[in-house]
Design a protein around this motif. Structure first.
Motif, mmCIF file in Angstrom:
data_model
loop_
_atom_site.group_PDB
_atom_site.id
_atom_site.type_symbol
_atom_site.label_atom_id
_atom_site.label_comp_id
_atom_site.label_asym_id
_atom_site.label_seq_id
_atom_site.Cartn_x
_atom_site.Cartn_y
_atom_site.Cartn_z
ATOM 1 N N UNK A 237 0.827 -1.205 0.000
ATOM 2 C CA UNK A 237 0.000 0.000 0.000
ATOM 3 C C UNK A 237 0.864 1.258 0.000
ATOM 4 N N UNK A 238 0.209 2.392 -0.085
ATOM 5 C CA UNK A 238 0.936 3.652 -0.252
ATOM 6 C C UNK A 238 1.803 3.995 0.954
ATOM 7 N N UNK A 239 1.289 3.714 2.147
ATOM 8 C CA UNK A 239 2.052 4.070 3.343
ATOM 9 C C UNK A 239 3.374 3.309 3.407
ATOM 10 N N UNK A 240 3.338 2.024 3.028
ATOM 11 C CA UNK A 240 4.575 1.249 3.039
ATOM 12 C C UNK A 240 5.505 1.700 1.916
ATOM 13 N N UNK A 241 4.912 2.042 0.776
ATOM 14 C CA UNK A 241 5.728 2.516 -0.338
ATOM 15 C C UNK A 241 6.428 3.825 0.027
ATOM 16 N N UNK A 242 5.702 4.692 0.740
ATOM 17 C CA UNK A 242 6.322 5.955 1.153
ATOM 18 C C UNK A 242 7.433 5.723 2.168
ATOM 19 N N UNK A 243 7.222 4.767 3.080
ATOM 20 C CA UNK A 243 8.241 4.501 4.094
ATOM 21 C C UNK A 243 9.492 3.898 3.485
#
Length: 275
Positions: A237-243
């Protein structure tokens, strides 16, 4: 400043609620009409293709006649050479116990006595009937029971799951939910609304499909059941991709300076009573 903090907190709270809803499988599936739920969904029959590995076991009361068909097989190139004895011990990496046959590039397997049998494009049930018709009554006095198993029914699962890898399927029937359970389920950061399927058909063509595990109608999808050599990829998901994003050192240094400057400004405003 306080209003800004309040709105930031509110946005984070709403975002977390939205993320929580996205991890629910088959949302409101109980609302599906009963007549739809009772529809019989069957997986498509697996068709044999070149490169497949088949296990063939023939049973009959006429034990002496079927003995020649139940032998160990040794693989040498594209052909199979029979070795007498089901339980014989042969110390070679190329030997597989049981009645193992490899489908060659022309779609054939090579069996004792009857020679090449073309099995490409057939289901295992069709192969069972074909082999039985080839050996009975010409070579076996009593009608045999033929069992065919696909040894290399495998599905690859990669991406944001607990245990990615190649999964062996013991039967011809497995659906996407069962497969993901075998892979340890998705990680909490895996996207459940955009799981990719890549399928290679027997003619070499490929097709793709996107699963949405949140959708209750997934149960009715023609892709609900998987096929041999399917490839499944679970996107993060986006949150993991951003991290996982790594900023350049210059940008990181600049943001550090900016953060320090904001902290100093806040401290000064607090001391002078302007905050």
């Amino acid at each position: 400043m306080r209003k800004l903090l309040f709105f930031c907190s509110l946005i984070l709270l709403l975002s977390s609620c939205r993320e929580a809803k996205q991890v629910i499988y088959l949302k409101q599936v109980e609302t599906l009409p009963l007549d739809i739920l009772q529809q019989k969904m069957e997986p498509g029959d697996t068709k044999i293709a070149p490169g497949d590995e088949l296990s063939v076991n023939i049973e009959s009361d006429d034990i002496e006649s079927i003995a020649i068909f139940n032998k160990q097989q040794i693989k040498t190139g594209s052909d199979n050479i029979s070795i007498i004895g089901n339980s014989g011990n042969v110390n070679s990496n190329n030997v597989t116990s049981g009645n193992i046959y490899y489908v060659d590039n022309d779609g054939n397997i090579k069996m004792p006595i009857i020679g090449k049998v073309n099995v490409a494009g057939l289901t295992r049930f069709e192969i069972e009937r074909l082999i039985a018709s080839l050996i009975y009554p010409q070579y076996v006095k009593q009608e045999p029971l033929v069992n065919v198993h696909i040894n290399n029914f495998k599905i690859t699962v990669l991406g944001d799951v607990v245990s990615p890898g190649i999964i062996d399927v013991q039967s011809d029937k497995i659906n996407i939910l069962e497969l993901l359970a075998r892979a340890g389920d998705l990680s909490i950061t895996g996207r459940r609304d955009n799981i990719m399927l890549i399928r290679t058909n027997n003619d070499g063509s490929r097709e793709t499909f996107r699963y949405n595990l949140n959708d209750k109608y997934l149960l009715l999808s023609p892709y609900f059941y998987l096929k041999q050599n399917d490839f499944i990829y679970v996107e993060q998901n986006r949150s993991k991709a951003r991290s996982a994003f790594t900023m350049p050192s210059v940008v990181t240094f600049g943001m550090g300076l900016l953060s320090t400057a904001l902290s100093v400004t806040t401290l000064v405003m607090t001391i002078t009573g302007r905050y």
